[in-house]
Design a protein around this motif. Structure first.
Motif, PDB file in Angstrom:
ATOM      1  N   SER A 155     -13.952  76.308  31.370  1.00  0.00           N
ATOM      2  CA  SER A 155     -12.835  75.597  30.730  1.00  0.00           C
ATOM      3  C   SER A 155     -11.506  76.330  30.885  1.00  0.00           C
ATOM      4  CB  SER A 155     -13.122  75.396  29.240  1.00  0.00           C
ATOM      5  OG  SER A 155     -13.240  76.640  28.574  1.00  0.00           O
ATOM      6  N   GLY A 156     -11.561  77.640  31.166  1.00  0.00           N
ATOM      7  CA  GLY A 156     -10.323  78.399  31.172  1.00  0.00           C
ATOM      8  C   GLY A 156      -9.993  79.151  32.439  1.00  0.00           C
ATOM      9  N   TYR A 157     -10.706  78.859  33.537  1.00  0.00           N
ATOM     10  CA  TYR A 157     -10.499  79.625  34.774  1.00  0.00           C
ATOM     11  C   TYR A 157      -9.086  79.462  35.349  1.00  0.00           C
ATOM     12  CZ  TYR A 157     -10.994  75.306  37.500  1.00  0.00           C
ATOM     13  OH  TYR A 157     -10.815  74.052  38.027  1.00  0.00           O
ATOM     14  N   LYS A 158      -8.392  78.391  34.967  1.00  0.00           N
ATOM     15  CA  LYS A 158      -7.043  78.178  35.475  1.00  0.00           C
ATOM     16  C   LYS A 158      -6.033  79.136  34.853  1.00  0.00           C
ATOM     17  CE  LYS A 158      -7.712  73.220  36.350  1.00  0.00           C
ATOM     18  NZ  LYS A 158      -7.193  71.859  36.084  1.00  0.00           N
ATOM     19  N   GLY A 159      -6.390  79.685  33.697  1.00  0.00           N
ATOM     20  CA  GLY A 159      -5.478  80.572  32.994  1.00  0.00           C
ATOM     21  C   GLY A 159      -5.751  82.043  33.255  1.00  0.00           C
ATOM     22  N   ASN A 160      -5.125  82.881  32.471  1.00  0.00           N
ATOM     23  CA  ASN A 160      -5.254  84.331  32.630  1.00  0.00           C
ATOM     24  C   ASN A 160      -6.495  84.806  31.886  1.00  0.00           C
ATOM     25  OD1 ASN A 160      -4.717  87.000  33.248  1.00  0.00           O
ATOM     26  ND2 ASN A 160      -3.299  87.269  31.517  1.00  0.00           N
ATOM     27  N   LEU A 161      -7.647  84.483  32.430  1.00  0.00           N
ATOM     28  CA  LEU A 161      -8.913  84.779  31.788  1.00  0.00           C
ATOM     29  C   LEU A 161      -9.472  86.085  32.345  1.00  0.00           C
ATOM     30  CD1 LEU A 161     -10.701  83.226  29.725  1.00  0.00           C
ATOM     31  CD2 LEU A 161     -12.034  82.412  31.663  1.00  0.00           C
ATOM     32  N   ARG A 194     -13.848  85.515  40.317  1.00  0.00           N
ATOM     33  CA  ARG A 194     -13.049  85.414  41.540  1.00  0.00           C
ATOM     34  C   ARG A 194     -13.665  84.391  42.499  1.00  0.00           C
ATOM     35  NH1 ARG A 194     -13.120  90.467  42.830  1.00  0.00           N
ATOM     36  NH2 ARG A 194     -14.777  90.400  44.394  1.00  0.00           N
ATOM     37  N   GLU A 195     -14.981  84.470  42.698  1.00  0.00           N
ATOM     38  CA  GLU A 195     -15.651  83.536  43.604  1.00  0.00           C
ATOM     39  C   GLU A 195     -15.667  82.122  43.032  1.00  0.00           C
ATOM     40  OE1 GLU A 195     -19.462  85.250  44.356  1.00  0.00           O
ATOM     41  OE2 GLU A 195     -18.648  86.824  45.669  1.00  0.00           O
ATOM     42  N   TYR A 196     -15.780  82.004  41.706  1.00  0.00           N
ATOM     43  CA  TYR A 196     -15.762  80.680  41.076  1.00  0.00           C
ATOM     44  C   TYR A 196     -14.410  80.008  41.299  1.00  0.00           C
ATOM     45  CZ  TYR A 196     -16.194  77.037  37.513  1.00  0.00           C
ATOM     46  OH  TYR A 196     -16.239  75.826  36.865  1.00  0.00           O
ATOM     47  N   ARG A 197     -13.342  80.756  41.131  1.00  0.00           N
ATOM     48  CA  ARG A 197     -12.006  80.205  41.349  1.00  0.00           C
ATOM     49  C   ARG A 197     -11.812  79.773  42.799  1.00  0.00           C
ATOM     50  NH1 ARG A 197      -9.147  84.740  37.469  1.00  0.00           N
ATOM     51  NH2 ARG A 197      -8.663  83.335  35.715  1.00  0.00           N
ATOM     52  N   ILE A 198     -12.341  80.562  43.735  1.00  0.00           N
ATOM     53  CA  ILE A 198     -12.209  80.200  45.144  1.00  0.00           C
ATOM     54  C   ILE A 198     -13.012  78.943  45.463  1.00  0.00           C
ATOM     55  CG2 ILE A 198     -12.747  80.918  47.502  1.00  0.00           C
ATOM     56  CD1 ILE A 198     -10.231  82.210  46.304  1.00  0.00           C
ATOM     57  N   ARG A 199     -14.194  78.784  44.869  1.00  0.00           N
ATOM     58  CA  ARG A 199     -14.966  77.557  45.072  1.00  0.00           C
ATOM     59  C   ARG A 199     -14.190  76.347  44.557  1.00  0.00           C
ATOM     60  NH1 ARG A 199     -19.358  80.534  43.003  1.00  0.00           N
ATOM     61  NH2 ARG A 199     -19.458  79.228  41.134  1.00  0.00           N
ATOM     62  N   ARG A 224       0.333  83.977  45.701  1.00  0.00           N
ATOM     63  CA  ARG A 224      -0.238  83.254  46.836  1.00  0.00           C
ATOM     64  C   ARG A 224      -0.859  84.211  47.855  1.00  0.00           C
ATOM     65  NH1 ARG A 224       2.709  78.854  50.908  1.00  0.00           N
ATOM     66  NH2 ARG A 224       1.099  78.937  52.508  1.00  0.00           N
ATOM     67  N   LYS A 225      -0.226  85.347  48.093  1.00  0.00           N
ATOM     68  CA  LYS A 225      -0.762  86.296  49.075  1.00  0.00           C
ATOM     69  C   LYS A 225      -2.110  86.847  48.613  1.00  0.00           C
ATOM     70  CE  LYS A 225       3.614  87.805  51.136  1.00  0.00           C
ATOM     71  NZ  LYS A 225       4.510  88.962  51.406  1.00  0.00           N
ATOM     72  N   TYR A 226      -2.191  87.131  47.318  1.00  0.00           N
ATOM     73  CA  TYR A 226      -3.461  87.628  46.790  1.00  0.00           C
ATOM     74  C   TYR A 226      -4.527  86.544  46.883  1.00  0.00           C
ATOM     75  CZ  TYR A 226      -6.940  89.325  43.473  1.00  0.00           C
ATOM     76  OH  TYR A 226      -8.115  89.726  42.883  1.00  0.00           O
ATOM     77  N   PHE A 227      -4.137  85.312  46.569  1.00  0.00           N
ATOM     78  CA  PHE A 227      -5.062  84.189  46.684  1.00  0.00           C
ATOM     79  C   PHE A 227      -5.585  84.059  48.111  1.00  0.00           C
ATOM     80  CE2 PHE A 227      -5.335  79.716  48.139  1.00  0.00           C
ATOM     81  CZ  PHE A 227      -6.474  79.329  47.449  1.00  0.00           C
ATOM     82  N   SER A 228      -4.686  84.150  49.084  1.00  0.00           N
ATOM     83  CA  SER A 228      -5.082  84.013  50.482  1.00  0.00           C
ATOM     84  C   SER A 228      -6.043  85.120  50.897  1.00  0.00           C
ATOM     85  CB  SER A 228      -3.846  84.030  51.389  1.00  0.00           C
ATOM     86  OG  SER A 228      -2.997  82.927  51.105  1.00  0.00           O
ATOM     87  N   GLU A 233     -11.820  86.705  51.874  1.00  0.00           N
ATOM     88  CA  GLU A 233     -12.952  87.569  51.542  1.00  0.00           C
ATOM     89  C   GLU A 233     -14.177  86.754  51.130  1.00  0.00           C
ATOM     90  OE1 GLU A 233     -11.591  90.136  48.472  1.00  0.00           O
ATOM     91  OE2 GLU A 233     -10.280  91.322  49.780  1.00  0.00           O
ATOM     92  N   VAL A 234     -13.950  85.718  50.345  1.00  0.00           N
ATOM     93  CA  VAL A 234     -15.062  84.924  49.816  1.00  0.00           C
ATOM     94  C   VAL A 234     -15.589  83.927  50.850  1.00  0.00           C
ATOM     95  CG1 VAL A 234     -15.728  83.212  48.062  1.00  0.00           C
ATOM     96  CG2 VAL A 234     -14.295  85.164  47.433  1.00  0.00           C
ATOM     97  N   MET A 235     -14.685  83.242  51.546  1.00  0.00           N
ATOM     98  CA  MET A 235     -15.080  82.161  52.450  1.00  0.00           C
ATOM     99  C   MET A 235     -15.321  82.624  53.881  1.00  0.00           C
ATOM    100  SD  MET A 235     -15.184  79.686  50.313  1.00  0.00           S
ATOM    101  CE  MET A 235     -15.400  78.273  51.397  1.00  0.00           C
ATOM    102  N   GLY A 236     -14.856  83.831  54.204  1.00  0.00           N
ATOM    103  CA  GLY A 236     -15.058  84.344  55.551  1.00  0.00           C
ATOM    104  C   GLY A 236     -14.051  83.852  56.565  1.00  0.00           C
ATOM    105  N   GLU A 237     -13.014  83.156  56.112  1.00  0.00           N
ATOM    106  CA  GLU A 237     -11.966  82.672  56.993  1.00  0.00           C
ATOM    107  C   GLU A 237     -10.720  82.378  56.161  1.00  0.00           C
ATOM    108  OE1 GLU A 237     -13.232  79.058  58.831  1.00  0.00           O
ATOM    109  OE2 GLU A 237     -13.930  78.183  56.960  1.00  0.00           O
ATOM    110  N   SER A 238      -9.596  82.246  56.831  1.00  0.00           N
ATOM    111  CA  SER A 238      -8.355  81.984  56.124  1.00  0.00           C
ATOM    112  C   SER A 238      -8.300  80.559  55.610  1.00  0.00           C
ATOM    113  CB  SER A 238      -7.158  82.227  57.063  1.00  0.00           C
ATOM    114  OG  SER A 238      -7.145  81.249  58.077  1.00  0.00           O
ATOM    115  N   VAL A 239      -7.333  80.299  54.722  1.00  0.00           N
ATOM    116  CA  VAL A 239      -7.162  78.946  54.188  1.00  0.00           C
ATOM    117  C   VAL A 239      -6.885  77.951  55.315  1.00  0.00           C
ATOM    118  CG1 VAL A 239      -5.793  77.476  52.670  1.00  0.00           C
ATOM    119  CG2 VAL A 239      -6.327  79.820  51.973  1.00  0.00           C
TER     120      VAL A 239
END
Length: 246
Positions: A155-161, A194-199, A224-228, A233-239
């Protein structure tokens, strides 16, 4: 379980058929093919549960076979085999819905594990079905505090959890929460969220959202750079690489 083996090398094809058959009577080899084109025709006619396919075959490669079966909406599971650790092929296969990637010659235990996983999927639903369940339903045996943590993440992954905040809300120490979470989930809290947010980010991209900055923000990343970097790291390829395959 009805199985087809597609392999252009006769010795390797017969060896894999024999190995699968030796695992038990429930594994039935209903056909074998020396090229991808014949394998596709067999899938169309026999509707097997699982197809083991080599990557490189005459007329139609293993990847082309999987892609053709998906385009025709043929309901079968795939396992890709190769004599080399060709990770680019493996990654492409996973995107096509391939269940596993096995190096040749396959080990008996590895093959059994792969078939066990596929049998579970056939009985209880696909991975996408499993992932669509709420987090607490995916880990029903977890400690009640871990269940509450999963609900808060969902319920709160979008915020500063973070772990400290959740521990405070649950009135326990961050160290104890860390112990319970890693024990019951099998993944440290920081890596899991971290992996949940990327999914979740991948889901948004799959639904047509193309503004990477908005996707990052919607999934709890303020940079955005950290997200990328985390996405890679999680998906094995860039966005951008990921979006090319959508």
């Amino acid at each position: 379980m009805r199985i087809i083996v597609a392999e252009d090398e006769q010795r390797a094809r017969e060896g894999l058929c024999d190995l699968i058959s030796s695992l038990g009577e429930k594994y039935q080899i209903v056909g074998s093919a020396a090229n991808g084109r014949t394998a596709l025709e067999m899938i169309q006619d026999m509707h097997p549960d699982v197809v083991f396919t080599d990557i490189k075959m005459p007329y139609m490669s293993g990847l082309e076979l999987i892609r053709a079966a998906r385009e025709q909406r043929l309901d079968t599971r795939f396992v890709l085999t190769s004599a080399y650790a060709e990770f680019e092929y493996a990654r492409e296969a996973m995107k096509l819905g391939c269940d596993d990637y096995i190096l040749k010659p396959p080990m008996r235990g590895e093959l059994q594990k792969t078939l066990d996983n596929i049998e579970h999927i056939l009985k209880y639903g696909s991975r996408s079905d499993e992932e669509s369940k709420s987090l607490d339903k995916q880990y029903p045996q977890a400690h009640k505090l871990v269940i509450k943590t999963l609900q808060m993440i969902e319920s709160g992954y979008k915020g500063n959890l973070n772990q400290q905040y959740i521990a405070q809300q649950l009135n326990i120490s961050p160290e104890y929460l860390s112990y319970l979470f890693a024990r019951d989930i099998g993944t440290p809290f920081a890596r899991f969220i971290r992996e949940y947010r990327i999914r979740k980010a991948a889901e948004l991209l799959g639904k047509g959202e193309t503004n990477v900055k908005d996707v990052a923000y919607e999934t709890g990343f303020t940079d955005r750079k950290y997200f990328s970097r985390v996405f890679h790291e999680v998906m094995g390829e860039s966005v951008s690489e990921y979006m090319k395959h959508l």
